[in-house]
Design a protein around this motif. Structure first.
Motif, PDB file in Angstrom:
ATOM      1  N   TRP A  66       0.819  -1.210   0.000  1.00  0.00           N
ATOM      2  CA  TRP A  66       0.000   0.000   0.000  1.00  0.00           C
ATOM      3  C   TRP A  66       0.854   1.261   0.000  1.00  0.00           C
ATOM      4  O   TRP A  66       1.793   1.395   0.767  1.00  0.00           O
ATOM      5  CB  TRP A  66      -0.931   0.010   1.208  1.00  0.00           C
ATOM      6  CG  TRP A  66      -1.829  -1.185   1.268  1.00  0.00           C
ATOM      7  CD1 TRP A  66      -1.770  -2.210   2.161  1.00  0.00           C
ATOM      8  CD2 TRP A  66      -2.911  -1.481   0.383  1.00  0.00           C
ATOM      9  NE1 TRP A  66      -2.753  -3.130   1.887  1.00  0.00           N
ATOM     10  CE2 TRP A  66      -3.466  -2.710   0.799  1.00  0.00           C
ATOM     11  CE3 TRP A  66      -3.464  -0.832  -0.729  1.00  0.00           C
ATOM     12  CZ2 TRP A  66      -4.546  -3.306   0.151  1.00  0.00           C
ATOM     13  CZ3 TRP A  66      -4.538  -1.419  -1.366  1.00  0.00           C
ATOM     14  CH2 TRP A  66      -5.072  -2.634  -0.932  1.00  0.00           C
ATOM     15  N   GLY A  67       0.498   2.187  -0.885  1.00  0.00           N
ATOM     16  CA  GLY A  67       1.122   3.504  -0.878  1.00  0.00           C
ATOM     17  C   GLY A  67       0.512   4.407   0.170  1.00  0.00           C
ATOM     18  O   GLY A  67      -0.585   4.152   0.676  1.00  0.00           O
ATOM     19  N   GLY A  68       1.211   5.485   0.499  1.00  0.00           N
ATOM     20  CA  GLY A  68       0.732   6.440   1.492  1.00  0.00           C
ATOM     21  C   GLY A  68       1.726   7.568   1.646  1.00  0.00           C
ATOM     22  O   GLY A  68       2.746   7.615   0.950  1.00  0.00           O
ATOM     23  N   PRO A  69       1.469   8.511   2.549  1.00  0.00           N
ATOM     24  CA  PRO A  69       2.336   9.686   2.694  1.00  0.00           C
ATOM     25  C   PRO A  69       3.761   9.345   3.093  1.00  0.00           C
ATOM     26  O   PRO A  69       4.673  10.142   2.881  1.00  0.00           O
ATOM     27  CB  PRO A  69       1.630  10.520   3.766  1.00  0.00           C
ATOM     28  CG  PRO A  69       0.741   9.556   4.490  1.00  0.00           C
ATOM     29  CD  PRO A  69       0.326   8.556   3.477  1.00  0.00           C
ATOM     30  N   LYS A  70       3.984   8.161   3.656  1.00  0.00           N
ATOM     31  CA  LYS A  70       5.333   7.730   4.008  1.00  0.00           C
ATOM     32  C   LYS A  70       5.899   6.740   2.998  1.00  0.00           C
ATOM     33  O   LYS A  70       6.927   6.121   3.238  1.00  0.00           O
ATOM     34  CB  LYS A  70       5.348   7.114   5.403  1.00  0.00           C
ATOM     35  CG  LYS A  70       4.991   8.100   6.508  1.00  0.00           C
ATOM     36  CD  LYS A  70       5.090   7.445   7.871  1.00  0.00           C
ATOM     37  CE  LYS A  70       4.757   8.447   8.984  1.00  0.00           C
ATOM     38  NZ  LYS A  70       4.859   7.825  10.332  1.00  0.00           N
ATOM     39  N   GLY A  71       5.244   6.612   1.866  1.00  0.00           N
ATOM     40  CA  GLY A  71       5.692   5.666   0.869  1.00  0.00           C
ATOM     41  C   GLY A  71       5.019   4.322   1.049  1.00  0.00           C
ATOM     42  O   GLY A  71       3.926   4.223   1.612  1.00  0.00           O
ATOM     43  N   LEU A  72       5.644   3.270   0.566  1.00  0.00           N
ATOM     44  CA  LEU A  72       5.061   1.939   0.570  1.00  0.00           C
ATOM     45  C   LEU A  72       5.237   1.250   1.918  1.00  0.00           C
ATOM     46  O   LEU A  72       6.366   1.076   2.386  1.00  0.00           O
ATOM     47  CB  LEU A  72       5.703   1.093  -0.527  1.00  0.00           C
ATOM     48  CG  LEU A  72       5.329   1.509  -1.955  1.00  0.00           C
ATOM     49  CD1 LEU A  72       6.327   0.949  -2.950  1.00  0.00           C
ATOM     50  CD2 LEU A  72       3.913   1.058  -2.300  1.00  0.00           C
ATOM     51  N   THR A  73       4.132   0.863   2.528  1.00  0.00           N
ATOM     52  CA  THR A  73       4.154   0.143   3.815  1.00  0.00           C
ATOM     53  C   THR A  73       2.976  -0.802   3.883  1.00  0.00           C
ATOM     54  O   THR A  73       1.871  -0.471   3.447  1.00  0.00           O
ATOM     55  CB  THR A  73       4.077   1.103   5.019  1.00  0.00           C
ATOM     56  OG1 THR A  73       2.893   1.898   4.900  1.00  0.00           O
ATOM     57  CG2 THR A  73       5.297   2.003   5.098  1.00  0.00           C
ATOM     58  N   GLY A  74       3.184  -1.973   4.457  1.00  0.00           N
ATOM     59  CA  GLY A  74       2.102  -2.925   4.669  1.00  0.00           C
ATOM     60  C   GLY A  74       1.620  -3.539   3.374  1.00  0.00           C
ATOM     61  O   GLY A  74       1.892  -3.044   2.287  1.00  0.00           O
ATOM     62  N   GLY A  75       0.905  -4.636   3.489  1.00  0.00           N
ATOM     63  CA  GLY A  75       0.438  -5.286   2.281  1.00  0.00           C
ATOM     64  C   GLY A  75      -0.631  -6.311   2.539  1.00  0.00           C
ATOM     65  O   GLY A  75      -1.047  -6.554   3.677  1.00  0.00           O
ATOM     66  N   ALA A  76      -1.100  -6.921   1.454  1.00  0.00           N
ATOM     67  CA  ALA A  76      -2.135  -7.941   1.522  1.00  0.00           C
ATOM     68  C   ALA A  76      -1.986  -8.847   0.315  1.00  0.00           C
ATOM     69  O   ALA A  76      -1.360  -8.480  -0.691  1.00  0.00           O
ATOM     70  CB  ALA A  76      -3.528  -7.302   1.543  1.00  0.00           C
ATOM     71  N   SER A  77      -2.564 -10.019   0.403  1.00  0.00           N
ATOM     72  CA  SER A  77      -2.571 -10.959  -0.711  1.00  0.00           C
ATOM     73  C   SER A  77      -3.837 -10.787  -1.533  1.00  0.00           C
ATOM     74  O   SER A  77      -4.918 -10.549  -0.991  1.00  0.00           O
ATOM     75  CB  SER A  77      -2.493 -12.407  -0.191  1.00  0.00           C
ATOM     76  OG  SER A  77      -1.254 -12.655   0.434  1.00  0.00           O
ATOM     77  N   ILE A  78      -3.701 -10.897  -2.846  1.00  0.00           N
ATOM     78  CA  ILE A  78      -4.850 -10.911  -3.750  1.00  0.00           C
ATOM     79  C   ILE A  78      -5.016 -12.339  -4.234  1.00  0.00           C
ATOM     80  O   ILE A  78      -4.145 -12.889  -4.911  1.00  0.00           O
ATOM     81  CB  ILE A  78      -4.645  -9.942  -4.924  1.00  0.00           C
ATOM     82  CG1 ILE A  78      -4.574  -8.511  -4.398  1.00  0.00           C
ATOM     83  CG2 ILE A  78      -5.764 -10.084  -5.945  1.00  0.00           C
ATOM     84  CD1 ILE A  78      -4.342  -7.473  -5.459  1.00  0.00           C
TER      85      ILE A  78
END
Length: 508
Positions: A162-174
């Motif tokens: 996931w993108g955000g104000p601090k860049g890419l952090t965290g995720g999930a499986s599709i």
């Protein structure tokens, strides 16, 4: 008069649209040591998220600072002693472009990323970007095509970071659709190719995922758990090497094209338009293993460019690509791309195109579309990673063909390799320069930079980056960024940093 193109093109760059103002980037800290798999300087914070981030201008902007970022796959990188686990390095864009000093290294050992590093998973075998959750920041899709899931060896996986104000952090499986791969032997390789684009006009992108067990259609928006609004199988495709999405009829909605690759009845690879509801329309005269969409003739409609890298020498069958490989162009219009349109074909024996077609060059193996000189016409960059340079086999080359009001042309084409004046390094056997290519405006000057993967360089692999200019890519002052300097780990096998750049190569 040329119309303004409104296109959401996956896996390829198009001309940049104006970007809303953002806060000034945070000054970069001194570069981190080469071994540090972390961001050397915190990504800049946007004053507010961009609404409607699924536009070409911000589709690759993970931290909302107004600059496109660059994702580079190293699918054979080690994680500790685990060889072939894979990694993706993201270089954050800025007014001065990208550098190894402003980066994040993502693996399955990164906090918040699903899964765990396993031998030969090949995390980073493919990538794509889109704002899946509509929070105003681009998100990164990562294919893990050789991931074993349960007892299914090589089933494959797709991760969103996931993108955000601090860049890419965290995720999930599709997850794949229910029943995906049933009745197939191991080796579906879910995630071997990825594409995203808004097919419904609601601002939420759809995601197409290719595999050896057919295609999968995921309808946005996505939740933070990685769940789409809907999902369907496209099983009638069978093995599917590529998928590409973009707007070819100017209605502001993306079309999706599936590229199954060579079949028993079509060694050059069929091209099929997905109209939904399990309906696929074959483009009768078109061929391709991989594709990109961009407006090469400046008429406001996206054009489909496909690559057919395997000639008769490689395929062993008559009717394959022109000797050395070829690319094709199908032009969009208000009616889209008619099924009976005959493509325009380019190869190394086309007038104006440098070099000459030789057995097994693999011209057309990788593709990208973007405007390198700011003239309003998208250009096409294609790689020939098996091109011999002198007596150095598979040293590789990349060729830029120009867009114009008359469409793509061989006139003014230019080829690059590591013996080209101004390009760092030297051509060596098995470097595979051009295995992945990408055209993208990293410094927001309206001209796309040229990015070329060199995954066979040394034990880690490199990418070559040249800034765009009125005369085209500028080799003088161009740079190589190599895997070790970007935080990639190398063990007993090559890391192959640069095997994917900006989602511009299919992992097959």
């Amino acid at each position: 008069m040329r119309r303004t193109l409104a296109v959401v093109a996956a896996l390829g760059a198009v001309c940049a649209a104006p970007v809303p103002a953002a806060a000034s980037p945070t000054p970069a800290a001194p570069p981190a040591p080469a071994s540090a798999p972390a961001v050397a300087a915190p990504p800049a914070r946007a004053t507010a998220p961009y609404r409607g981030a699924n536009t070409p201008a911000v589709q690759d902007d993970f931290n909302g600072d107004g600059y496109r970022d660059l994702a580079i796959g190293a699918p054979d990188a080690a994680n500790g002693k685990v060889e072939g686990a894979g990694a993706v390095v993201v270089l954050y864009g800025s007014a001065s472009g990208v550098s190894a000093g402003r980066r994040v290294v993502l693996t399955q050992a990164t906090a918040g990323i699903p899964g765990e590093p396993e031998r030969d998973d090949r995390f980073g075998g493919s990538t794509a970007t889109a704002d899946l959750d509509r929070d105003g920041y681009a998100d990164l899709l990562v294919g893990v095509p050789d991931e074993t899931v349960g007892s299914l060896r090589g089933r494959g996986a797709v991760t969103v970071v996931w993108g955000g104000p601090k860049g890419l952090t965290g995720g999930a499986s599709i997850s794949p659709p229910s029943g995906h791969g049933e009745g197939h032997a191991p080796g579906c390789r879910f995630g071997m190719s990825l594409a995203a684009g808004d097919m419904t006009g609601d601002g939420a992108p759809e995601v197409g995922i290719a595999s050896n067990c057919g295609g999968a259609d995921h309808t946005g928006p996505f939740t933070r758990a990685g769940r789409p609004a809907a999902v369907r199988r496209v099983p009638q495709l069978g093995t599917t090497r590529g998928v590409v999405m973009g707007d070819v009829n100017g209605d502001g909605r993306a079309e999706r094209f599936w590229l199954p690759g060579p079949t028993s009845g079509d060694v050059r690879g069929p091209v099929r338009l997905d109209t939904g509801a399990q309906s696929l329309v074959p483009l009768d005269l078109a061929d391709g293993y991989t594709g990109r969409i961009g407006d090469v003739d400046g008429d406001g409609y996206g054009d489909l460019v496909t690559g057919i890298p395997d000639d008769e020498y490689l395929s062993g069958e008559k009717g394959a690509a022109h000797r050395g490989g070829e690319i094709q162009v199908l032009y969009g219009s208000a009616q889209g791309i008619p099924a009976t349109q005959r493509p325009k074909v380019f190869h190394q024996d086309t007038s104006g195109v440098p070099g000459g077609g030789e057995n097994g060059d693999r011209f057309g193996f990788s593709l990208s579309v973007g405007d390198v000189n700011g003239d309003g016409y998208a250009d096409v960059l294609t790689g020939a990673p098996a091109e011999a340079i002198g007596d150095r086999s598979a040293a590789g080359a990349a060729t830029l063909l120009r867009g114009s009001a008359a469409g793509l042309t061989g006139a003014g084409s230019v080829a690059y390799n590591q013996d080209t004046a101004g390009v760092p390094g030297a051509a060596e056997a098995l470097d595979s320069f051009g295995e992945a290519v990408h055209l993208t405006d990293l410094n927001k000057d309206g001209r796309a930079e040229t990015v070329v993967g060199v995954p066979g360089e040394n034990t880690d692999g490199c990418v070559w980056i040249a800034r765009g200019a009125a005369g085209g890519p500028v080799a003088d002052g161009s740079v190589n960024i190599c895997g070790k300097s970007a935080g990639v780990s190398v063990s007993g096998i090559q890391a192959r940093f640069g095997a994917d750049v900006g989602g511009a190569r299919t992992a097959f």
